[in-house]
Design an enzyme around this catalytic site. Structure first.
Site, PDB file in Angstrom:
ATOM      1  N   SER A  23       0.834  -1.213   0.000  1.00 42.54           N
ATOM      2  CA  SER A  23       0.000   0.000   0.000  1.00 42.54           C
ATOM      3  C   SER A  23       0.864   1.256   0.000  1.00 42.54           C
ATOM      4  O   SER A  23       0.607   2.212  -0.739  1.00 42.54           O
ATOM      5  CB  SER A  23      -0.870   0.040   1.261  1.00 42.54           C
ATOM      6  OG  SER A  23      -1.878  -0.920   1.198  1.00 42.54           O
ATOM      7  N   GLY A  94      -6.217  -3.555  -7.241  1.00 42.96           N
ATOM      8  CA  GLY A  94      -7.329  -2.663  -6.923  1.00 42.96           C
ATOM      9  C   GLY A  94      -6.824  -1.307  -6.470  1.00 42.96           C
ATOM     10  O   GLY A  94      -7.383  -0.263  -6.820  1.00 42.96           O
ATOM     11  N   SER A 167     -13.264   2.235   3.026  1.00 46.37           N
ATOM     12  CA  SER A 167     -12.296   1.791   2.028  1.00 46.37           C
ATOM     13  C   SER A 167     -11.224   2.846   1.833  1.00 46.37           C
ATOM     14  O   SER A 167     -11.502   3.979   1.434  1.00 46.37           O
ATOM     15  CB  SER A 167     -13.002   1.521   0.695  1.00 46.37           C
ATOM     16  OG  SER A 167     -12.060   1.500  -0.348  1.00 46.37           O
ATOM     17  N   GLN A 169      -9.086   2.719  -0.417  1.00 43.60           N
ATOM     18  CA  GLN A 169      -8.920   2.958  -1.852  1.00 43.60           C
ATOM     19  C   GLN A 169      -9.861   4.058  -2.317  1.00 43.60           C
ATOM     20  O   GLN A 169      -9.472   4.924  -3.104  1.00 43.60           O
ATOM     21  CB  GLN A 169      -9.154   1.660  -2.624  1.00 43.60           C
ATOM     22  CG  GLN A 169      -8.082   0.619  -2.295  1.00 43.60           C
ATOM     23  CD  GLN A 169      -8.254  -0.681  -3.035  1.00 43.60           C
ATOM     24  OE1 GLN A 169      -9.216  -0.872  -3.765  1.00 43.60           O
ATOM     25  NE2 GLN A 169      -7.312  -1.589  -2.846  1.00 43.60           N
ATOM     26  N   ASP A 318      -7.017  -7.442   5.038  1.00 50.44           N
ATOM     27  CA  ASP A 318      -6.215  -8.305   4.158  1.00 50.44           C
ATOM     28  C   ASP A 318      -5.707  -9.561   4.872  1.00 50.44           C
ATOM     29  O   ASP A 318      -5.146 -10.456   4.239  1.00 50.44           O
ATOM     30  CB  ASP A 318      -5.035  -7.519   3.592  1.00 50.44           C
ATOM     31  CG  ASP A 318      -5.492  -6.472   2.590  1.00 50.44           C
ATOM     32  OD1 ASP A 318      -6.632  -6.593   2.084  1.00 50.44           O
ATOM     33  OD2 ASP A 318      -4.732  -5.532   2.309  1.00 50.44           O
ATOM     34  N   LYS A 345     -12.819  -8.782  -3.089  1.00 50.70           N
ATOM     35  CA  LYS A 345     -11.359  -8.664  -3.157  1.00 50.70           C
ATOM     36  C   LYS A 345     -10.853  -9.431  -4.385  1.00 50.70           C
ATOM     37  O   LYS A 345     -11.638  -9.770  -5.267  1.00 50.70           O
ATOM     38  CB  LYS A 345     -10.734  -9.194  -1.863  1.00 50.70           C
ATOM     39  CG  LYS A 345     -11.046  -8.323  -0.656  1.00 50.70           C
ATOM     40  CD  LYS A 345     -10.382  -6.969  -0.780  1.00 50.70           C
ATOM     41  CE  LYS A 345     -10.745  -6.045   0.354  1.00 50.70           C
ATOM     42  NZ  LYS A 345     -10.283  -4.675   0.121  1.00 50.70           N
ATOM     43  N   ARG A 349     -13.173 -13.867  -0.906  1.00 49.53           N
ATOM     44  CA  ARG A 349     -12.322 -14.538   0.093  1.00 49.53           C
ATOM     45  C   ARG A 349     -13.123 -15.300   1.151  1.00 49.53           C
ATOM     46  O   ARG A 349     -12.575 -16.175   1.819  1.00 49.53           O
ATOM     47  CB  ARG A 349     -11.376 -13.518   0.744  1.00 49.53           C
ATOM     48  CG  ARG A 349     -10.281 -13.109  -0.225  1.00 49.53           C
ATOM     49  CD  ARG A 349      -9.290 -12.132   0.355  1.00 49.53           C
ATOM     50  NE  ARG A 349      -8.206 -11.910  -0.597  1.00 49.53           N
ATOM     51  CZ  ARG A 349      -7.381 -10.877  -0.555  1.00 49.53           C
ATOM     52  NH1 ARG A 349      -7.501  -9.966   0.391  1.00 49.53           N
ATOM     53  NH2 ARG A 349      -6.428 -10.753  -1.462  1.00 49.53           N
TER      54      ARG A 349
HETATM   55  C1  S3P Z   1      -5.650  -0.950   0.231  1.00 49.90           C
HETATM   56  C2  S3P Z   1      -6.862  -0.879   0.852  1.00 49.90           C
HETATM   57  C3  S3P Z   1      -7.684  -2.062   1.144  1.00 49.90           C
HETATM   58  C4  S3P Z   1      -6.897  -3.351   1.055  1.00 49.90           C
HETATM   59  C5  S3P Z   1      -6.021  -3.389  -0.149  1.00 49.90           C
HETATM   60  C6  S3P Z   1      -5.043  -2.242  -0.136  1.00 49.90           C
HETATM   61  C7  S3P Z   1      -4.921   0.305  -0.039  1.00 49.90           C
HETATM   62  O1  S3P Z   1      -8.762  -2.112   0.229  1.00 49.90           O
HETATM   63  O2  S3P Z   1      -7.761  -4.455   1.072  1.00 49.90           O
HETATM   64  O3  S3P Z   1      -5.304  -4.595  -0.212  1.00 49.90           O
HETATM   65  O4  S3P Z   1      -3.705   0.243  -0.343  1.00 49.90           O
HETATM   66  O5  S3P Z   1      -5.533   1.362   0.041  1.00 49.90           O
HETATM   67  P1  S3P Z   1     -10.091  -1.268   0.504  1.00 49.90           P
HETATM   68  O6  S3P Z   1      -9.650   0.067   0.862  1.00 49.90           O
HETATM   69  O7  S3P Z   1     -10.903  -1.243  -0.750  1.00 49.90           O
HETATM   70  O8  S3P Z   1     -10.790  -2.019   1.606  1.00 49.90           O
END
Ligand code: S3P
Length: 439
Positions: A23, A94, A167, A169, A318, A345, A349
């Site tokens: 990340s 993602g 989230s 992300q 995760d 995911k 999962r």
């Molecule tokens: C991540 C956020 C998480 C995580 C992913 C990495 C990131 O997803 O599951 O592996 O780097 O921002 P979500 O924010 O969609 O839950």
């Protein structure tokens, strides 16, 4: 497509490091590419996900030199990117595709974002919709729900957004877009997700306000930011988690994992394992580029079942697959709820762990938002033929489960481990070799 045969083995002993945090590496590449001046990113994650993000920036005119340990990024400033001459392939990531969607929404050129078969099944509406509210033009399959996404960059304005999902992300995509927007962007999430973007903004002296689960950023389309020279990435706690659980469930194990990130928005796995009775010591805590880092020692212990509810899912998101393996070896029942995000995911999962652990003799019930697992109280799992469904974390979780089985476990489709943890197998063998059981 490669496969792996795991023989029953153990204990795990020794001190290892794991690859840099995935990340944080994505964010480091993005903000360094847009900084004024050169940045050396040390200890980056060399997994395919992050290499795809580096390739994306190369395609947009940023020079990035790569060695096994460092990335050297020649930042060109906030408006320094140029239009790529083809689609950007984010592979399996993602984080890559969603954060890029936000960042590219404010550029003055056109981009196409796509990825592998798994990425093209994952929901993108969660970033597309709020970005459109900011004034972005994004088009994708099914009205923008699925990639490929076409992003026609344009002028953005700040918004107040209450996100239905916790989230990072989504939050990070909007924060990156907000850098290019006029006015203030305010994002509230139902529970606090990982805050690496906020921390990295602060590292680059970009002010972000934060209160509870709300984060606020003033757009700065004409200010830019400067490189800090070096940016050190801690080891990835999510990768370390496989060996933490391995060490907990294999009698006689004693493993230290050096230099891993212990950002409190990520450490649910430490809390849950500790509550299960794991023997974990967090040592030598320090700070690196705005992120807390420590060495973590784990020794084998008897685990007991635990309840993990919605409030703890974001910090544990995760690590769910590997926590299922811990639960399978614990005494008593483990109940995980409020985890429906796991269904979108790299694989579903909840379904994949239920199906694969059942093959190994575990009694496990799938619910719409989680799992109930009856632990074996330390009794061996059964040998089985399993598949990873192309999901890196499923592959590595099954590999750890295989170490406590009574016969070999075959795992199909294990190339995907490269996504986040190149060298996973070498580390596994290294920890077994220390105890004379590697070969
Ligand atoms: C991540 C956020 C998480 C995580 C992913 C990495 C990131 O997803 O599951 O592996 O780097 O921002 P979500 O924010 O969609 O839950």
């Amino acid at each position: 497509m490669s496969s792996l045969a795991i023989d029953p083995a153990g204990p795990l002993t020794g001190t290892i490091s794991v690859p840099g945090d995935k990340s944080i590496t994505h964010r480091a590449i993005m903000l360094s590419a847009l900084a004024n001046g050169e940045t050396t990113i040390t200890g980056y994650c060399p997994g395919e996900d992050c290499l795809n993000t580096a390739r994306a920036f190369r395609a947009m005119g940023i020079r990035i030199d790569e060695t096994p340990t460092n990335l050297h990024v020649y930042g060109k400033g906030q408006w320094g990117l140029t239009e790529p001459d083809g689609p950007i392939d984010c592979g399996n990531s993602g984080t890559g595709i969603r954060l890029l969607a936000g960042l590219l929404a404010g550029q003055d050129f056109f981009t196409m974002l796509t990825g592998d078969e798994s990425i093209r099944r994952r929901p993108m509406g969660r970033v597309v919709k709020p970005l459109r509210t900011m004034g972005a033009t994004l088009i994708g399959r099914k009205g923008g729900e699925f990639a490929p996404l076409a992003v026609a960059g344009g002028r953005l304005r700040g918004i107040t957004y209450v996100s239905p999902v916790a989230s990072a992300q989504v939050k990070s995509a909007l924060l990156l877009a907000a850098l290019y927007a006029e006015g203030c962007t305010r994002i509230t999430e139902p529970r606090l997700s990982r805050d690496h973007t906020e921390r990295m903004f602060r590292f680059f002296d970009i002010p972000v306000r934060h209160e509870g689960t709300t984060v606020e950023l003033e757009g700065r389309p004409s200010l830019g930011w400067s490189s800090k020279g070096e940016l050190a990435i801690p080891g990835d706690l999510s990768s370390a988690a496989f060996f933490m659980v391995g060490a907990s469930i294999i009698p006689g194990s004693d493993v230290t994992i050096a230099n891993i990130g212990i950002n409190p928005t990520r450490t649910g796995v430490l809390d849950v394992l500790t509550e299960m009775g794991a023997n974990i010591q967090v040592q030598n805590t320090r700070e690196q580029a705005g992120e807390p880092v420590a060495d973590v020692r784990i020794r084998a212990s008897r685990l007991r079942g635990v309840r993990v509810g919605r409030d703890r899912i974001p910090q544990t998101i995760d690590e769910f697959p590997i926590l299922c393996v811990a639960a399978a070896m614990a005494e008593g029942e483990t109940v995980m709820t409020g985890a429906e995000e796991l269904r979108v995911k790299e694989s579903d999962r909840i379904a994949t762990m239920a199906t694969e652990l059942r093959k190994m003799g575990v009694s496990i019930e799938e619910t719409p938002d989680g799992l109930t697992i009856q632990g074996t109280a330390g009794h061996a799992l059964h040998g089985a033929s399993c598949t990873s469904y192309g999901d890196h974390r499923i592959a590595m979780s099954l590999a750890i489960a295989g170490l406590v089985a009574d016969a070999p476990v075959h795992i199909e489709n294990t190339d995907c481990m490269e996504t986040s943890f190149p060298g996973f197998n070498a580390k596994r063998l290294e920890l077994l070799t220390h105890s004379g059981r590697g070969l």
